[in-house]
Design a protein around this motif. Structure first.
Motif, short mmCIF file in Angstrom:
data_model
loop_
_atom_site.label_atom_id
_atom_site.label_comp_id
_atom_site.label_asym_id
_atom_site.label_seq_id
_atom_site.Cartn_x
_atom_site.Cartn_y
_atom_site.Cartn_z
N MET A 155 4.23 10.77 1.87
CA MET A 155 3.08 10.30 1.11
C MET A 155 2.83 8.81 1.31
SD MET A 155 1.15 12.40 -0.62
CE MET A 155 0.44 11.37 -1.90
N MET A 156 3.88 8.03 1.43
CA MET A 156 3.74 6.59 1.65
C MET A 156 3.37 6.26 3.09
SD MET A 156 4.18 4.59 -1.02
CE MET A 156 4.67 3.03 -0.31
N ARG A 157 3.49 7.27 3.97
CA ARG A 157 3.23 7.08 5.40
C ARG A 157 4.04 5.89 5.93
NH1 ARG A 157 0.86 11.24 4.35
NH2 ARG A 157 -0.79 12.18 5.61
N THR A 158 5.34 5.98 5.76
CA THR A 158 6.20 4.85 6.12
C THR A 158 6.16 4.52 7.61
OG1 THR A 158 8.10 6.37 6.28
CG2 THR A 158 7.75 5.23 4.18
N HIS A 159 5.84 5.51 8.46
CA HIS A 159 5.79 5.22 9.90
C HIS A 159 4.62 4.30 10.22
CE1 HIS A 159 3.03 8.62 9.44
NE2 HIS A 159 2.51 8.34 10.62
N TYR A 160 3.59 4.30 9.36
CA TYR A 160 2.50 3.35 9.50
C TYR A 160 2.79 2.06 8.74
CZ TYR A 160 -0.89 6.83 11.32
OH TYR A 160 -1.57 7.75 12.07
N VAL A 161 3.10 2.21 7.45
CA VAL A 161 3.20 1.07 6.55
C VAL A 161 4.41 0.19 6.86
CG1 VAL A 161 3.38 0.38 4.12
CG2 VAL A 161 1.99 2.36 4.75
N TYR A 162 5.53 0.83 7.23
CA TYR A 162 6.74 0.09 7.56
C TYR A 162 7.19 0.46 8.98
CZ TYR A 162 6.59 0.14 2.45
OH TYR A 162 6.17 0.06 1.15
N PRO A 163 6.45 0.02 10.00
CA PRO A 163 6.76 0.43 11.37
C PRO A 163 8.14 -0.06 11.81
CG PRO A 163 5.20 -1.40 11.35
CD PRO A 163 5.32 -0.94 9.93
N GLU A 164 8.85 0.83 12.49
CA GLU A 164 10.17 0.49 13.01
C GLU A 164 10.01 0.01 14.46
OE1 GLU A 164 12.63 3.89 12.50
OE2 GLU A 164 12.56 3.81 10.30
N THR A 165 10.16 -1.28 14.65
CA THR A 165 9.99 -1.88 15.97
C THR A 165 11.25 -2.64 16.37
OG1 THR A 165 8.98 -3.83 14.95
CG2 THR A 165 7.50 -2.11 15.73
N ILE A 166 11.42 -2.84 17.66
CA ILE A 166 12.61 -3.54 18.15
C ILE A 166 12.62 -4.99 17.69
CG2 ILE A 166 13.82 -4.31 20.23
CD1 ILE A 166 12.83 -1.80 21.63
N CYS A 167 11.44 -5.60 17.69
CA CYS A 167 11.32 -6.98 17.21
C CYS A 167 10.15 -7.06 16.22
CB CYS A 167 11.11 -7.96 18.36
SG CYS A 167 9.69 -7.57 19.41
N ALA A 168 10.10 -8.13 15.47
CA ALA A 168 9.04 -8.28 14.47
C ALA A 168 7.68 -8.30 15.16
CB ALA A 168 9.25 -9.57 13.69
N PRO A 169 6.76 -7.45 14.74
CA PRO A 169 5.44 -7.41 15.38
C PRO A 169 4.64 -8.68 15.12
CG PRO A 169 5.46 -6.03 13.42
CD PRO A 169 6.86 -6.48 13.63
N VAL B 184 9.15 8.04 -9.79
CA VAL B 184 8.07 8.70 -9.05
C VAL B 184 8.52 10.00 -8.39
CG1 VAL B 184 6.93 6.49 -8.59
CG2 VAL B 184 8.49 7.44 -6.88
N SER B 185 9.76 10.39 -8.63
CA SER B 185 10.30 11.58 -7.96
C SER B 185 9.52 12.84 -8.27
CB SER B 185 11.77 11.77 -8.33
OG SER B 185 11.91 11.97 -9.74
N GLY B 186 8.91 12.90 -9.47
CA GLY B 186 8.14 14.09 -9.82
C GLY B 186 6.73 14.09 -9.28
N SER B 187 6.33 12.99 -8.66
CA SER B 187 4.96 12.88 -8.16
C SER B 187 4.78 13.47 -6.77
CB SER B 187 4.51 11.41 -8.15
OG SER B 187 4.52 10.88 -9.45
N SER B 188 5.87 13.56 -6.02
CA SER B 188 5.79 14.09 -4.66
C SER B 188 7.16 14.62 -4.24
CB SER B 188 5.34 13.00 -3.68
OG SER B 188 5.42 13.45 -2.34
N ILE C 275 -2.88 6.39 -2.75
CA ILE C 275 -2.59 7.07 -4.02
C ILE C 275 -1.13 6.89 -4.41
CG2 ILE C 275 -2.32 9.35 -5.08
CD1 ILE C 275 -4.86 10.21 -3.54
N MET C 276 -0.22 7.09 -3.46
CA MET C 276 1.21 6.99 -3.77
C MET C 276 1.59 5.58 -4.17
SD MET C 276 3.62 9.23 -3.99
CE MET C 276 4.62 8.56 -5.32
N THR C 277 1.04 4.58 -3.49
CA THR C 277 1.34 3.20 -3.84
C THR C 277 0.83 2.86 -5.23
OG1 THR C 277 1.21 2.57 -1.50
CG2 THR C 277 1.09 0.79 -3.11
N SER C 278 -0.33 3.40 -5.59
CA SER C 278 -0.86 3.19 -6.94
C SER C 278 0.07 3.80 -7.99
CB SER C 278 -2.26 3.80 -7.06
OG SER C 278 -3.21 3.10 -6.29
N ILE C 279 0.60 4.97 -7.68
CA ILE C 279 1.54 5.60 -8.61
C ILE C 279 2.78 4.71 -8.79
CG2 ILE C 279 3.08 7.57 -8.95
CD1 ILE C 279 1.04 9.29 -7.41
N VAL C 280 3.29 4.20 -7.68
CA VAL C 280 4.48 3.35 -7.73
C VAL C 280 4.23 2.12 -8.58
CG1 VAL C 280 5.96 1.83 -6.33
CG2 VAL C 280 5.44 4.15 -5.54
#
Length: 335
Positions: A85-99, A75-79, A123-128
């Motif tokens: 694009m994956m919005r990792t700060h939303y999708v994979y939130p970094e928290t001190i403990c499991a939410p 997928v390197s050529g897609s973005s 869109i990016m997840t669909s590409i993946v």
């Protein structure tokens, strides 16, 4: 899914598959496992179907990069910025403990308010996933189509459109997706003669899903719109499931008259109705991009519920068109 859930699926399969084969029947579970004693095999065709624009959630595709690390290169050529694009700060939130569930719902609500983040991460997840299924697992489609804005995911994932950078840049800078159809929703305010938005205002737009047919809902919508058109049937998801949108209070009255519970949908833009015609030219220009023909795949569009040519101007016109009218997904599926 947890190990316990997977084990229950395995135990269910041990019983269910034997009966399905013996009785020449299908077998399925609520979690999505499926088996048929009469597979289509080489007689059937495969279609890749892409979800709409507001289906992202916390933790989606969280294991895919561990299971298929080579997908990063695919997928390197897609973005130029996969993390963004994956919005990792939303999708994979970094928290001190499991939410916990409460925190996850809060995080998903915050993500749901960010329309562009929902678009781009979907869109990016669909590409993946397409790269995994098609390039790594070797499953090749004969056809492709999308639910609502899933048509964009279809084009990027198939390679008919290539790099997402231009689209991403345009989404962040164009008035259409900054305040015309999202945010302040100036298109709606102008059409309905509403004042500019200010802090503390009630929502002027709501979107709700109902488990009923379009035939049953339309008379109630027409009654609500007898003086002013304020409610739109925007999507038919299934014969017994629809989505309505429009003036929030008017939509709630329609839901109440149909004797259904309020199920808000996290769609934060004005879409699939006549008000969007004010942005038709802008939408067409935004989605008119260089295309690449894909051999062996029939692409279908909700613009006219037919196969579509993969040409720059045609695709731009298709997307602007279905943005401005209701999407009948079962009709598209049945093509």
């Amino acid at each position: 899914h947890s190990q316990e859930e997977l084990q229950r699926e395995i135990n269910s399969a041990k019983k269910g598959l034997a009966n399905a084969i013996k009785n020449d029947q299908e077998w399925s579970t609520p979690m999505g496992s499926y088996f048929t004693a009469k597979p289509q095999a080489s007689k059937g065709k495969i279609a890749f179907v892409y979800p709409g624009g507001f289906n992202s959630y916390i933790g989606m595709a969280r294991n895919i990069f561990h299971m298929f690390p080579q997908v990063i290169d695919l997928v390197s050529g897609s973005s130029s910025n996969l993390k963004k694009m994956m919005r990792t700060h939303y999708v994979y939130p970094e928290t001190i403990c499991a939410p916990d569930n409460k925190k996850i719902k809060q995080l998903e609500a915050e993500m749901g308010e960010d329309a562009i983040a929902m678009f781009e991460s979907g869109i990016m997840t669909s590409i993946v996933y397409t790269k995994v299924v098609q390039d790594l697992l070797g499953v090749q489609p004969n056809a492709a189509f999308g639910h609502s804005m899933g048509e964009l995911s279809m084009l990027f994932s198939s390679g008919a459109w290539s790099n997402t950078d231009y689209m991403s840049e345009t989404l962040h800078t164009t008035a259409t997706f900054h305040h015309r159809l999202v945010g302040e929703m100036d298109v709606v305010r102008k059409a309905w003669n509403l004042p500019p938005s200010k802090a503390g205002d009630k929502p002027i737009w709501g979107t709700y899903t109902l488990r009923t047919s379009a035939e049953k809902a339309q008379p109630v919508i027409d009654q609500e719109n007898c003086e002013k058109v304020r409610v739109f049937l925007i999507i038919i998801n299934a014969p017994n499931e629809i989505v309505i949108a429009g003036d929030d209070e008017a939509c709630q009255r329609v839901v109440k008259k149909l004797k259904w519970k309020l199920f808000p949908v996290p769609i934060k833009d004005v879409v699939h109705n006549e008000l969007v015609k004010a942005e038709f030219d802008a939408l067409k220009a935004l989605h008119t991009m260089p295309t690449t023909k894909i051999k062996g795949v029939d692409f279908y569009t909700a613009a006219d519920y037919k196969k579509t040519e993969i040409k720059d101007e045609v695709i731009g016109h298709n997307i602007a068109t279905f943005y401005t009218h209701m999407v009948d997904f079962p009709k598209l599926v049945n093509q």
